[in-house]
Scaffold this active site. Structure first.
Site, short mmCIF file in Angstrom:
data_model
loop_
_atom_site.label_atom_id
_atom_site.label_comp_id
_atom_site.label_asym_id
_atom_site.label_seq_id
_atom_site.Cartn_x
_atom_site.Cartn_y
_atom_site.Cartn_z
N LYS A 248 63.46 97.72 -18.99
CA LYS A 248 62.75 96.45 -18.85
C LYS A 248 63.37 95.65 -17.70
CE LYS A 248 61.27 92.47 -21.65
NZ LYS A 248 61.30 91.84 -22.99
N SER B 173 56.79 90.44 -25.03
CA SER B 173 56.92 90.52 -23.58
C SER B 173 57.25 91.92 -23.06
CB SER B 173 58.01 89.54 -23.12
OG SER B 173 59.28 89.94 -23.62
N SER C 245 59.15 90.30 -29.25
CA SER C 245 58.82 90.99 -28.00
C SER C 245 59.13 92.47 -27.96
CB SER C 245 59.53 90.31 -26.82
OG SER C 245 58.91 89.09 -26.52
#
Length: 493
Positions: free
Chosen positions: A79, A159, A183
């Site tokens: 990420k 997210s 998330s």
């Protein structure tokens, strides 16, 4: 999808050791898959072809010498919130344009030390603020799942949408992610993958771009429960550079897979039956209860009375911490700089141009609740509510409950650009209604795929555990996974 990219981490690990193929071959298979799919899915913001091949080559040498690590040769996506030395790290924000750190986050360093291979940096909501991966400066990620008979693009959740979509589409063997209010778990539910937010303090936060420091926690997204257990074992560690990381031994989580659930007590919180909950979610939850009973667990009704205050309290605490953390992005030392007539003008112009609308919204909310005259009324009160939410869980665990079973999302994945959600941020925030209590209480929470809805889209169930008892979640989730089966999207990209 080539055969190599369809292997789980556990399968690839065993076959690499048996020398059935090389780490370079496995890495090349993933790089080719990314190159073919990324234009359509937008999961990666940077693909590190040369670095990946170099790391894979080193893995092959170690495997050949018989001293491979726990993740030797396994290709992972990271990420864009995790600092990776000399590689694009921008939290998918314009304000960090061109930023390449001179250091490595502790979590990613742990993975490289275990022999993992970096495929690239994954798309995400800007600064991890969002529930749909539509706030990224690099555009939205597209969920590899589509509703039956439809060619409309769906969100992968947020997210960590890039992480979840890449794992579901077999564009990496597994991925790092972070969870501040859901998330990891919400995108995992939307993509038919497994995600775990470990206990706060289980993984170091050092080198991870901060959103809300008292809530943020790193964790893995993987194809199945076993892979998630393998990844978390390597990611977790104590770290002198992060005083919130906890000095407890990291268990071999994989050993929990397949253990009996006999004697386990699972709680069902009545407060999670919210108004207007779709029948499909209710049905899935009841199915989960039945599976756990069949596996030998005892299921009891419980009450978590302060749950109804969690969402408003979270949307005070998280933006307050974000407004403080994001004050450092001012255009002076790194990232985007827009010149102005003086330093104050330069700050204003750089921040106005650099931050997206959702990030600005949360900074403004956070600055407001921390301002003189409002701090006591909002922020302090929210922290008191947080203590009550934590106590609710403590009371339930004190009564002998080992884990809690609940839904994760109020629906399956929705369309990119959904007009109703786009025009009303509060409706988007309600996506977090089942997940945020876990962050507020600092507990571990796991998302496991449990079925498909009427449109053929994946739905997940959530397991919430006692602090640092992730093994209980892994063995319980494995029982659900065994009953429900695994879910893979039909390839259209």
């Amino acid at each position: 999808m080539t055969e190599l990219t369809s292997l789980t981490i556990a399968e690839a690990r065993d076959r690499l050791k048996a020398k059935e193929f090389s780490a370079v071959e496995l890495t090349d298979a993933y790089l080719n898959a990314i190159d073919a799919a990324n234009d359509k899915l937008n999961t990666y913001v940077v693909t590190t072809h040369d670095k990946a091949r170099e790391m894979a080559k080193a893995s092959d040498e170690r495997l050949g010498a018989g001293n491979g690590g726990a993740l030797e040769g396994i290709p992972l996506g990271v990420k864009d919130l995790f600092a990776t030395r000399d590689i694009h790290t921008q939290a998918c924000s314009h304000v960090l344009d061109g930023f390449k750190p001179k250091y490595e986050s502790t979590v990613t360093q742990n993975l490289w030390d275990a022999g993992a291979v970096l495929l690239g940096k994954l798309n995400m909501d800007e600064f991890a603020m969002g529930s749909s991966n539509e706030s990224s400066y690099y555009g939205p990620v597209v969920n590899p799942w589509r509703a039956q008979g439809s060619d409309k693009n769906l969100v992968p959740g947020g997210s960590s949408g890039g992480s979840a979509a890449a794992v579901a589409a077999h564009l990496c063997a597994g991925a790092t992610a972070t969870d501040t209010g859901g998330s990891i778990r919400q995108p995992a539910a939307f993509t038919g993958t497994v995600g775990i937010k470990p206990t706060y303090g289980r993984c170091s936060r050092w080198g991870i771009v901060a959103y809300a420091s008292s809530l943020d926690q790193a964790g893995p997204i993987a194809r199945d429960v076993r892979d998630a257990a393998i990844l978390l074992k390597s990611m977790a560690s104590v770290d002198a550079k992060d005083t919130t990381s906890v000095d407890l031994p990291v268990p071999d989580y994989e050993k929990a897979i397949g253990q009996s659930l006999k004697g386990l007590k699972i709680g069902i919180p009545k407060e999670y039956r919210v108004d207007g909950m779709p029948e499909e979610i209710e049905k899935l939850w009841a199915q989960g209860v039945a599976w756990l009973k069949d596996a030998g667990a005892e299921v009891v009704d419980i009450s978590l009375p302060h749950t109804k205050y969690a969402l408003p309290a979270y949307y005070i605490v998280a933006p307050a911490e974000a407004s403080s953390n994001l004050a450092r992005y001012d255009g002076v030392r790194y990232g985007l700089r827009v010149d102005g007539k003086d330093i104050a003008d330069m700050y204003e112009k750089s921040r106005a141009a650099g931050f997206g609308s959702e990030v600005k919204r949360r900074i403004m909310v956070g600055t407001y609740v921390l301002s003189a005259g409002y701090y006591d009324a909002y922020y302090l009160k929210a922290q008191k509510v947080r203590t009550l939410i934590k106590r609710d869980f403590e009371n339930v665990f004190h009564e002998g409950v080992d884990a809690v079973l609940a839904p994760i999302t109020p629906s399956s994945a929705f369309e990119i650009g959904d007009k109703e959600l786009a025009s009303d941020p509060v409706k988007m925030y309600l996506q977090d209604v089942f997940t945020i209590t876990v962050n507020m209480a600092g507990l571990p929470g796991l998302s496991v795929p449990a079925g498909l809805d009427g449109k053929g889209l994946p739905l997940g169930l959530q397991l919430i555990g006692k602090p640092f008892e992730e093994e209980t979640l892994f063995k319980t989730a494995h029982a659900i996974e065994q009953a429900a089966g695994k879910f893979t999207p039909a390839k259209w990209w």
